[in-house]
Write a protein that holds these residues in place. Structure first.
Motif, PDB file in Angstrom:
ATOM      1  N   ARG A 278       0.816  -1.215   0.000  1.00 47.98           N
ATOM      2  CA  ARG A 278       0.000   0.000   0.000  1.00 47.98           C
ATOM      3  C   ARG A 278       0.851   1.267   0.000  1.00 47.98           C
ATOM      4  O   ARG A 278       0.429   2.305  -0.504  1.00 47.98           O
ATOM      5  N   VAL A 279       2.054   1.196   0.581  1.00 48.12           N
ATOM      6  CA  VAL A 279       2.890   2.398   0.629  1.00 48.12           C
ATOM      7  C   VAL A 279       3.884   2.457  -0.518  1.00 48.12           C
ATOM      8  O   VAL A 279       4.732   3.358  -0.552  1.00 48.12           O
ATOM      9  N   GLY A 280       3.831   1.491  -1.456  1.00 57.29           N
ATOM     10  CA  GLY A 280       4.655   1.626  -2.647  1.00 57.29           C
ATOM     11  C   GLY A 280       5.626   0.501  -2.938  1.00 57.29           C
ATOM     12  O   GLY A 280       6.280   0.515  -3.979  1.00 57.29           O
ATOM     13  N   PHE A 281       5.769  -0.476  -2.050  1.00 56.05           N
ATOM     14  CA  PHE A 281       6.637  -1.609  -2.345  1.00 56.05           C
ATOM     15  C   PHE A 281       5.949  -2.499  -3.383  1.00 56.05           C
ATOM     16  O   PHE A 281       4.731  -2.747  -3.296  1.00 56.05           O
ATOM     17  N   SER A 282       6.711  -3.004  -4.339  1.00 56.49           N
ATOM     18  CA  SER A 282       6.152  -3.972  -5.276  1.00 56.49           C
ATOM     19  C   SER A 282       5.886  -5.281  -4.535  1.00 56.49           C
ATOM     20  O   SER A 282       6.364  -5.490  -3.418  1.00 56.49           O
ATOM     21  N   SER A 283       5.127  -6.162  -5.173  1.00 52.75           N
ATOM     22  CA  SER A 283       4.832  -7.449  -4.539  1.00 52.75           C
ATOM     23  C   SER A 283       6.114  -8.200  -4.205  1.00 52.75           C
ATOM     24  O   SER A 283       6.251  -8.784  -3.122  1.00 52.75           O
ATOM     25  N   VAL A 624      15.010 -22.974  -5.033  1.00 51.07           N
ATOM     26  CA  VAL A 624      14.207 -23.743  -4.084  1.00 51.07           C
ATOM     27  C   VAL A 624      13.684 -22.900  -2.934  1.00 51.07           C
ATOM     28  O   VAL A 624      12.597 -23.142  -2.441  1.00 51.07           O
ATOM     29  N   GLY A 625      14.423 -21.863  -2.488  1.00 50.85           N
ATOM     30  CA  GLY A 625      14.113 -21.074  -1.307  1.00 50.85           C
ATOM     31  C   GLY A 625      12.665 -21.089  -0.833  1.00 50.85           C
ATOM     32  O   GLY A 625      11.822 -20.354  -1.348  1.00 50.85           O
ATOM     33  N   LEU A 626      12.385 -21.922   0.151  1.00 57.47           N
ATOM     34  CA  LEU A 626      11.002 -22.135   0.582  1.00 57.47           C
ATOM     35  C   LEU A 626      10.384 -20.877   1.178  1.00 57.47           C
ATOM     36  O   LEU A 626       9.193 -20.611   0.997  1.00 57.47           O
ATOM     37  N   ALA A 627      11.168 -20.106   1.913  1.00 63.44           N
ATOM     38  CA  ALA A 627      10.629 -18.881   2.506  1.00 63.44           C
ATOM     39  C   ALA A 627      10.211 -17.895   1.407  1.00 63.44           C
ATOM     40  O   ALA A 627       9.211 -17.184   1.553  1.00 63.44           O
ATOM     41  N   SER A 628      10.957 -17.848   0.305  1.00 63.58           N
ATOM     42  CA  SER A 628      10.605 -16.959  -0.797  1.00 63.58           C
ATOM     43  C   SER A 628       9.296 -17.388  -1.441  1.00 63.58           C
ATOM     44  O   SER A 628       8.461 -16.552  -1.821  1.00 63.58           O
ATOM     45  N   PHE A 629       9.095 -18.693  -1.584  1.00 59.44           N
ATOM     46  CA  PHE A 629       7.839 -19.182  -2.138  1.00 59.44           C
ATOM     47  C   PHE A 629       6.670 -18.854  -1.205  1.00 59.44           C
ATOM     48  O   PHE A 629       5.573 -18.512  -1.657  1.00 59.44           O
ATOM     49  N   ALA A 630       6.902 -18.974   0.107  1.00 63.64           N
ATOM     50  CA  ALA A 630       5.842 -18.649   1.067  1.00 63.64           C
ATOM     51  C   ALA A 630       5.487 -17.166   0.985  1.00 63.64           C
ATOM     52  O   ALA A 630       4.309 -16.789   1.001  1.00 63.64           O
ATOM     53  N   ALA A 631       6.510 -16.305   0.883  1.00 61.28           N
ATOM     54  CA  ALA A 631       6.245 -14.864   0.794  1.00 61.28           C
ATOM     55  C   ALA A 631       5.526 -14.514  -0.501  1.00 61.28           C
ATOM     56  O   ALA A 631       4.626 -13.669  -0.519  1.00 61.28           O
ATOM     57  N   ALA A 632       5.916 -15.165  -1.607  1.00 58.86           N
ATOM     58  CA  ALA A 632       5.242 -14.920  -2.880  1.00 58.86           C
ATOM     59  C   ALA A 632       3.788 -15.371  -2.822  1.00 58.86           C
ATOM     60  O   ALA A 632       2.909 -14.752  -3.435  1.00 58.86           O
ATOM     61  N   ALA A 633       3.520 -16.437  -2.048  1.00 60.37           N
ATOM     62  CA  ALA A 633       2.144 -16.895  -1.892  1.00 60.37           C
ATOM     63  C   ALA A 633       1.304 -15.859  -1.150  1.00 60.37           C
ATOM     64  O   ALA A 633       0.105 -15.712  -1.399  1.00 60.37           O
ATOM     65  N   VAL A 634       1.937 -15.121  -0.243  1.00 60.77           N
ATOM     66  CA  VAL A 634       1.215 -14.079   0.491  1.00 60.77           C
ATOM     67  C   VAL A 634       1.035 -12.834  -0.378  1.00 60.77           C
ATOM     68  O   VAL A 634      -0.046 -12.231  -0.409  1.00 60.77           O
ATOM     69  N   SER A 635       2.098 -12.444  -1.095  1.00 58.69           N
ATOM     70  CA  SER A 635       2.075 -11.173  -1.833  1.00 58.69           C
ATOM     71  C   SER A 635       1.441 -11.275  -3.202  1.00 58.69           C
ATOM     72  O   SER A 635       1.000 -10.273  -3.762  1.00 58.69           O
ATOM     73  N   GLY A 636       1.393 -12.505  -3.753  1.00 52.71           N
ATOM     74  CA  GLY A 636       0.914 -12.650  -5.118  1.00 52.71           C
ATOM     75  C   GLY A 636       1.971 -12.329  -6.145  1.00 52.71           C
ATOM     76  O   GLY A 636       1.681 -12.224  -7.335  1.00 52.71           O
TER      77      GLY A 636
END
Length: 870
Positions: A278-283, A624-636
């Motif tokens: 909302r403040v301007g960061f990309s997904s 593979v980075g699982l944490a990155s996949f989890a964050a992408a799942a949240v951010s879209g």
């Protein structure tokens, strides 16, 4: 990637993602589901009793002696119940084959318990029957590890096990060939004794890790996670890039109690990532900030993803020393991440949230005051405790302290009852109202009590990690059971019965969640024991050392890069804990030995932390980075792009291990309190300067020469000795023949660097090893040399050495030399430290160069950035 942003997962889908990784995606309804949950509850109760002061009284000796077997049995059974074996397997029912694998695997894990007397009678060696059951046990363990951890861990263990059996084959290269082992010998080592599966790693999981994971699960169930996030947003949310800064601090607080980066991403990210967008960061950038913050949670003491407890065993130092050495790099890494977020926000002129007037100085002062006050409170608890202990007999002082702690808790609950309970905010609401700290801080002050108890027992009482976690967890039991009814009582409500039942439910499900979160760690430490057992059985560690030395050409920097890459590659398929066990077993001794040959004495803890840091980076690194996949799942956002951006944000975490290998001051090794404060200040400035250089932005966008200058400043602040060594030599060379005279002239406590040369015991090739020896007390040089452990044989101006006596201080350091060959072992160089100019003088020109860059950038800084909110 398509132009259209991917759909962000729902809350239910996110929780399923976390469960699939950390606690199992299968949820069985009905009576069967309650039975499985009951098994998890029993596991937690058993582990709590095992760690308790009355464990020896309440638990039979057989259960205590075989605690590792029981621990693994629970993990294997629950993995079959909670984790589907393949994607098409049902997620709401347990197939018949999983019952066989679960019950059968648990029974085989308990083989040593059932046949304990027989095994002891055989001297701990397996007979034919034992070896067949042990082989079956390994197969069941591999299946459980596959379903829980994925294929990489299993394939790696099988490769090492194959080397045990077929290492003598002609197909195996001569360089790594060994005599091989029979089935009985291999199974004795891997399953019957405590050298393999049931070795140090599984023992640490049993004795320490479970209680800390349970502590984190219970604290989160009590509501502490939501409280920490709200407090972080209340303090930082109004700043420029505030949601991202709050995400960093909130993830750091969550990381104190969580060993899972993926759970950390989802727990804090579901609120922080939408607000960052909302403040301007990309997904991708919003997800990357959350990933970098959450993964860093694993380097934050006291839990450190379970690695801290393993380091205690592997390094041979106390738990307090481990977390002392790990503390400063973790803190400055988080400070740098907050600065990264700040630079991103300023560069992109991001708006602030809310209409709160920003006073950056007061914000920083307030946060520093809170953390300093909390640390002071933890430290100061020892004085009233000591007073009460001195006033009351030992049998009653504990009860008095418990009563006083109870009164403090009731007082804090009374404060919490004066404000509404904290509800999770909706980050997608049309108007986001930031929490106001003066209104919400009372709601969760009592959450700090278990943490204070934990820190007190760990740092001041110096109790074992298991006992410390037990007392903190025991207090959490009391909090979970009473917080709801006590709040209702203080608010004048009449529904005490339902509130107490809700508290019992919180406690029960917290215990179940803690057990389910331990399944993967238990299986990871057990499976990694096969690799550790292979190293101890075959001696492959020395072969690895020779191989790495060959690849690196004896260059320590290249070898460290090789180890870092190996950690990243293995970490792509292994949990952090398993990755740390495997790489440390294979490579730590190599780094220490090659460092000694290069003249650099690397402390063991520094190398262990080096390996661990790169192990956690695998949770970030694509593909593979699982944490990155989890964050992408949240951010879209795109998972691969998120991973690369998160890795870029984590460059300071990549750089720090290389820095503290060469400058152990960062690990607070052999530094005074004053030196420690100076190191903290300088290291913080250094990491911020390094961050500004990598971001290409300081006060404004940096030019190339300014970026280079900032990198030079950062390097000078982190390694001032590198430049000072060119100004004055750090050591004075002494002729080997004058070794005895140098020892006699030295002051007790001084250190000498002694280079020993001679043939290697295995390869017979000549090598050098540098020893750092402290000059002891002694009447003369001869007695001092003897106390050091040297057996000197001076001949014709040369100083030869005989093999040191068993148990001598330097015996282990010289154990790799062949003292009985044709070529003799001798002292070839002696160096005494020069007490000249302090290396800290380099800070002066470094800071002047920094001031110059700041001056140049300030002159061309954009007017609209002047006075912008922080």
């Amino acid at each position: 990637m398509a132009d259209k942003e991917k759909r962000a997962l729902s809350e239910e889908e996110l929780q399923e993602l976390v469960a699939a990784s950390d606690s199992g995606a299968r949820v069985v309804p009905g009576t069967l589901g309650m039975l499985i949950a009951g098994v998890a509850l029993v596991w937690s109760i058993f582990q709590v009793l095992l760690a308790s002061p009355v464990g020896l009284t309440l638990l039979p000796g057989d259960l205590i002696n075989n605690a590792r077997q029981i621990h693994l049995a629970f993990a294997i059974f629950l993995s079959a119940m909670a984790y589907p074996l393949w994607k098409s397997a049902p997620k709401n029912a347990v197939p018949w084959y999983d019952w066989i694998l679960g019950v059968g695997g648990a029974a085989l894990a308990l083989y040593g318990y059932f046949f304990y007397e027989k095994i002891v009678g055989n001297g701990g060696l397996a007979d034919d029957t034992d070896s067949y059951f042990a082989l079956a046990g390994l197969i069941f363990l591999f299946i459980a590890a596959y379903r829980t951890l994925g294929p990489v861990m299993v394939v790696l263990a099988i490769v090492f096990l194959a080397y045990v059996f077929f290492g003598s084959s002609e197909v195996v290269p001569d360089q790594i060939r060994w005599a091989g082992a029979s089935l009985r010998k291999a199974m004795s080592h891997m399953w019957i004794t405590t050298e393999g599966v049931f070795g140090i790693a599984l023992n640490v999981s049993t004795q320490f890790v479970f209680l800390f994971v349970l502590f984190g699960a219970l604290l989160d169930k009590a509501g502490a996670g939501n409280y920490f996030i709200k407090m972080a947003f209340g303090a930082l949310g109004h700043l420029r890039g505030g949601p991202a800064k709050a995400a960093v601090v909130g993830s750091a607080a969550t990381g104190l109690i969580s060993g899972s980066s993926i759970a950390n991403v989802v727990t804090t990210g579901t609120f922080t990532i939408p607000l960052m967008k909302r403040v301007g960061f990309s997904s991708e950038k919003a997800g990357s900030v959350e990933v970098a913050s959450s993964v860093n949670g694993q380097i934050m003491p006291p839990v450190m993803g379970a690695a801290a407890f393993l380091m205690v065993e592997y390094v041979g130092i106390s738990y307090v020393e481990v977390i002392t050495h790990a503390f400063l790099p973790a803190i400055i890494s988080y400070i740098a991440l907050v600065y990264i977020v700040h630079l991103e926000a300023v560069k992109n002129k991001m708006p602030t949230i809310g209409n709160k007037v920003v006073n950056l100085f007061n914000t920083i002062l307030g946060m520093f005051g809170f953390f300093a006050g909390f640390a002071l409170l933890c430290y100061a608890t020892q004085y009233p405790v000591a007073l009460i202990t001195s006033m009351f007999p030992s049998g009653t002082s504990g009860w008095v302290l418990a009563a006083l702690l109870g009164l403090v808790y009731i007082g804090l609950i009374y404060l919490a009852a004066q404000v509404p309970d904290l509800e999770a905010d909706d980050p997608n609401a049309e108007v986001v109202e930031l929490p106001e700290i003066p209104k919400i801080y009372k709601a969760g002050l009592y959450y700090l009590l278990p943490i204070i108890v934990l820190v007190y027992f760990l740092m001041i009482q110096r109790s074992s990690p298991g006992l410390s976690a037990f007392w903190a967890t025991f207090l959490l039991f009391f909090i979970l059971l009473t917080q709801r009814p006590l709040k209702a009582l203080f608010r004048g409500e009449s529904n005490l019965g339902p509130q107490f039942k809700a508290g019992v439910s919180d406690w029960t499900w917290g215990m179940i969640d803690g057990a389910r979160n331990m399944i993967g760690i238990g299986l990871a430490t057990a499976t990694a024991g096969i690799i550790v057992g292979t190293v101890s059985l075959t001696g492959i560690g020395q072969v690895m050392a020779d191989f790495v030395e060959f690849l690196s050409g004896g260059n320590l920097i290249l070898m460290l890069i090789f180890v870092a890459i190996l950690s990243l590659i293995l970490g792509m398929g292994l949990p952090t804990t398993a990755n740390y066990i495997v790489v440390s077993s294979l490579m730590v001794a190599v780094v220490v030995e090659l460092g000694a040959q290069s003249g650099l004495v690397v402390p063991l803890i520094a190398v262990h932390l080096f390996v661990f840091y790169f192990g956690i980076m695998a949770d970030v690194t694509p593909p593979v980075g699982l944490a990155s996949f989890a964050a992408a799942a949240v951010s879209g956002g795109d998972a691969i792009k998120t991973g690369f951006t998160a890795f870029f944000y984590s460059l300071r975490t990549v750089a720090l291990p290389f820095v503290f290998i060469f400058n152990t001051d960062l690990l607070l090794i052999d530094v005074t309190w004053v030196q420690g404060i100076i190191v903290f200040i300088v290291a913080t400035i250094g990491i911020l300067v390094f961050t500004a250089a990598t971001m290409g932005f300081f006060l404004t966008k940096s030019r190339i020469y300014e970026t280079v200058a900032l990198l030079v400043v950062a390097f000078a602040l982190f390694r001032p000795g590198f430049f000072m060594d060119y100004i004055q030599p750090p050591f004075e060379d002494i002729e080997p023949a004058a070794f005895e005279q140098a020892v006699g002239n030295a002051t007790p406590g001084d250190t000498l660097r002694v280079v020993v040369s001679g043939p290697d015991f295995d390869t017979f090739e000549m090598k050098d090893v540098t020893l750092v020896v402290e000059v002891p007390e002694g009447e003369d040089a001869a007695s001092r040399i003897e106390a050091m452990g040297f057996m000197v044989l001076p001949e014709e101006g040369r100083v030869y050495l005989d093999e040191p006596a068993f148990g001598a201080p330097i015996a282990d350091d010289l154990s790799s030399f062949d003292f009985y060959g044709d070529d003799r072992v001798e002292i070839t160089a002696v160096r005494a430290p020069v007490h000249g100019l302090p290396k800290e003088l380099i800070f002066i020109p470094a800071l002047l160069l920094l001031a110059l860059v700041a001056f140049l950038q300030h002159r061309r800084k954009e007017p609209e950035l002047e006075g912008a909110p922080a």
